[in-house]
Design a protein around this motif. Structure first.
Motif, PDB file in Angstrom:
ATOM      1  N   SER A  10      46.838  33.615  42.131  1.00 46.82           N
ATOM      2  CA  SER A  10      46.721  35.172  42.489  1.00 46.82           C
ATOM      3  C   SER A  10      45.998  35.027  43.930  1.00 46.82           C
ATOM      4  O   SER A  10      44.770  34.765  44.201  1.00 46.82           O
ATOM      5  CB  SER A  10      45.710  35.910  41.591  1.00 46.82           C
ATOM      6  OG  SER A  10      45.142  37.228  42.071  1.00 46.82           O
ATOM      7  N   GLN A  24      49.694  39.321  32.114  1.00 38.32           N
ATOM      8  CA  GLN A  24      48.840  40.821  32.458  1.00 38.32           C
ATOM      9  C   GLN A  24      49.234  41.823  32.022  1.00 38.32           C
ATOM     10  O   GLN A  24      48.891  43.077  31.808  1.00 38.32           O
ATOM     11  CB  GLN A  24      49.021  40.730  34.247  1.00 38.32           C
ATOM     12  CG  GLN A  24      50.647  41.061  34.623  1.00 38.32           C
ATOM     13  CD  GLN A  24      51.358  39.827  34.926  1.00 38.32           C
ATOM     14  OE1 GLN A  24      51.131  38.982  34.063  1.00 38.32           O
ATOM     15  NE2 GLN A  24      52.247  39.789  35.783  1.00 38.32           N
ATOM     16  N   ILE A  39      45.359  41.595  38.566  1.00 38.66           N
ATOM     17  CA  ILE A  39      43.981  41.136  38.646  1.00 38.66           C
ATOM     18  C   ILE A  39      43.742  41.057  40.172  1.00 38.66           C
ATOM     19  O   ILE A  39      44.795  41.182  40.838  1.00 38.66           O
ATOM     20  CB  ILE A  39      44.188  39.523  38.285  1.00 38.66           C
ATOM     21  CG1 ILE A  39      45.361  38.753  38.615  1.00 38.66           C
ATOM     22  CG2 ILE A  39      44.079  39.613  36.683  1.00 38.66           C
ATOM     23  CD1 ILE A  39      45.158  37.231  38.250  1.00 38.66           C
ATOM     24  N   GLN A  67      40.655  46.413  41.611  1.00 40.21           N
ATOM     25  CA  GLN A  67      41.064  46.265  43.216  1.00 40.21           C
ATOM     26  C   GLN A  67      40.122  45.343  43.908  1.00 40.21           C
ATOM     27  O   GLN A  67      38.844  45.730  44.119  1.00 40.21           O
ATOM     28  CB  GLN A  67      41.051  47.827  43.744  1.00 40.21           C
ATOM     29  CG  GLN A  67      42.344  48.414  43.389  1.00 40.21           C
ATOM     30  CD  GLN A  67      43.486  48.143  43.940  1.00 40.21           C
ATOM     31  OE1 GLN A  67      43.618  47.373  44.917  1.00 40.21           O
ATOM     32  NE2 GLN A  67      44.835  48.699  43.147  1.00 40.21           N
ATOM     33  N   SER A  68      40.713  44.161  44.464  1.00 41.66           N
ATOM     34  CA  SER A  68      40.017  43.358  45.396  1.00 41.66           C
ATOM     35  C   SER A  68      39.075  43.798  46.127  1.00 41.66           C
ATOM     36  O   SER A  68      37.831  43.391  46.449  1.00 41.66           O
ATOM     37  CB  SER A  68      40.993  42.232  45.812  1.00 41.66           C
ATOM     38  OG  SER A  68      41.843  42.692  46.772  1.00 41.66           O
ATOM     39  N   ARG A  71      55.351  41.824  40.208  1.00 36.47           N
ATOM     40  CA  ARG A  71      56.080  43.096  39.599  1.00 36.47           C
ATOM     41  C   ARG A  71      57.202  43.636  40.381  1.00 36.47           C
ATOM     42  O   ARG A  71      58.159  44.052  40.201  1.00 36.47           O
ATOM     43  CB  ARG A  71      55.008  44.233  39.101  1.00 36.47           C
ATOM     44  CG  ARG A  71      54.082  44.952  40.448  1.00 36.47           C
ATOM     45  CD  ARG A  71      52.886  45.498  39.912  1.00 36.47           C
ATOM     46  NE  ARG A  71      52.313  46.029  41.176  1.00 36.47           N
ATOM     47  CZ  ARG A  71      51.389  45.335  41.840  1.00 36.47           C
ATOM     48  NH1 ARG A  71      51.296  44.308  41.502  1.00 36.47           N
ATOM     49  NH2 ARG A  71      50.591  45.958  42.895  1.00 36.47           N
TER      50      ARG A  71
HETATM   51  N1  LIG Z   1      45.790  45.711  45.606  1.00 33.69           N
HETATM   52  C1  LIG Z   1      45.353  45.041  44.418  1.00 33.69           C
HETATM   53  C2  LIG Z   1      46.612  44.115  44.369  1.00 33.69           C
HETATM   54  C3  LIG Z   1      46.283  43.544  43.050  1.00 33.69           C
HETATM   55  C4  LIG Z   1      47.593  42.636  42.535  1.00 33.69           C
HETATM   56  O1  LIG Z   1      48.734  42.758  42.835  1.00 33.69           O
HETATM   57  N2  LIG Z   1      47.301  41.326  41.987  1.00 33.69           N
HETATM   58  C5  LIG Z   1      48.387  40.578  41.620  1.00 33.69           C
HETATM   59  C6  LIG Z   1      48.249  38.951  41.711  1.00 33.69           C
HETATM   60  S1  LIG Z   1      47.960  38.735  43.359  1.00 33.69           S
HETATM   61  C7  LIG Z   1      49.105  40.866  40.130  1.00 33.69           C
HETATM   62  O2  LIG Z   1      47.977  40.775  39.265  1.00 33.69           O
HETATM   63  N3  LIG Z   1      50.184  41.069  39.926  1.00 33.69           N
HETATM   64  C8  LIG Z   1      50.666  41.258  38.565  1.00 33.69           C
HETATM   65  C9  LIG Z   1      52.199  41.714  38.635  1.00 33.69           C
HETATM   66  O3  LIG Z   1      52.409  41.893  39.851  1.00 33.69           O
HETATM   67  O4  LIG Z   1      52.736  41.822  37.670  1.00 33.69           O
HETATM   68  C10 LIG Z   1      44.122  44.273  44.974  1.00 33.69           C
HETATM   69  O5  LIG Z   1      44.020  43.994  45.918  1.00 33.69           O
HETATM   70  O6  LIG Z   1      43.321  43.920  43.729  1.00 33.69           O
END
Ligand SMILES: N[C@@H](CCC(=O)N[C@@H](CS)C(=O)NCC(=O)O)C(=O)O
Length: 220
Positions: free
Chosen positions: A10, A40, A54, A67-68, A113
């Motif tokens: 991630s 997830q 995450i 949100q990071s 996703r």
């Molecule tokens: N804007 C969110 C993005 C979070 C995000 O997209 N995380 C990804 C991993 S980098 C995730 O969990 N993806 C799961 C999916 O797409 O199903 C942040 O900055 O936290």
């Protein structure tokens, strides 16, 4: 008690991990959410973060943080040393703006996703989907390169000679791009700053491929 929901691959969690390392904070617990297995989307994690993404962070009694960038700003406020934002408002605006090129605009184009939707619901074949992801990665890298190469505020790092949140986002962008074989060498200022960041131990050891469970090499 700090609990971080994380996965080696991630990029959003990588940003937060760099922030933790730079500030010398070690989460008490790391909960692995295996994105490659779709963990997830299971009920247990959906209860933690309804967006099913995450990173997520629980600090003490909660509530859960998500949100990071919100998590990084929380770390900045609760652990101000070393600062990851400039002192002046214009500087902070520039750093936050650089962050959003990666976080808001490019990264969402490459997450599981979205890729699954493109190949599943919309029926794109794998090469076409990869072409789509690479297009947006290059757009972001081009924008970073233009900002960073023309702006006097750029120094050893994105903003002056100290690491800021912009560097965390740029490094995340660069490593994410490498997973799709997008070569950052075409962007010399980006490349120089990413190399400088990788010499910072707190950043280098946060690298996705250095996390438990990571393979030696990663691709899409
Ligand atoms: N804007 C969110 C993005 C979070 C995000 O997209 N995380 C990804 C991993 S980098 C995730 O969990 N993806 C799961 C999916 O797409 O199903 C942040 O900055 O936290």
């Amino acid at each position: 008690m700090m609990k971080l929901f994380s996965f080696w691959r991630s990029i959003a969690t990588f940003r937060v991990r760099m922030g933790f390392n730079l500030k010398g904070i070690v989460p008490d617990e790391i909960v692995e959410i295996d994105l490659l297995k779709g963990k997830q989307r299971e009920d247990a994690f959906r209860a933690v973060n309804p967006q099913m993404l995450i990173p997520a962070l629980v600090d003490g009694d909660g509530p859960v943080m998500f949100q990071s960038m919100a998590i990084l700003e929380y770390l900045e406020e609760t652990h101000p040393q070393p600062p990851l934002l400039p002192k002046d408002a214009r500087g902070r605006a520039r750093v936050r703006g650089l962050c959003q090129i990666a976080v808001s605009d490019a990264h969402p184009m490459s997450v599981p996703r979205v890729r699954n939707y493109l190949t599943g619901e919309l029926g794109l074949d794998q090469p076409t989907m990869i072409k789509y992801v690479r297009h947006w990665q290059n757009e972001a890298l081009r924008a970073f390169e233009t900002h960073l190469s023309r702006d006097k505020a750029t120094g050893r790092y994105c903003h002056g000679d100290a690491v800021t949140l912009a560097d965390l986002c740029l490094v995340g962008q660069a490593v994410g791009s490498s997973f799709f074989e997008v070569d950052i060498k075409a962007y010399p200022t980006v490349s120089r700053i990413v190399d400088a960041c990788m010499q910072v131990d707190a950043i280098a050891r946060a690298h996705p491929l250095k996390q438990p469970g990571a393979p030696a090499l990663a691709s899409h």
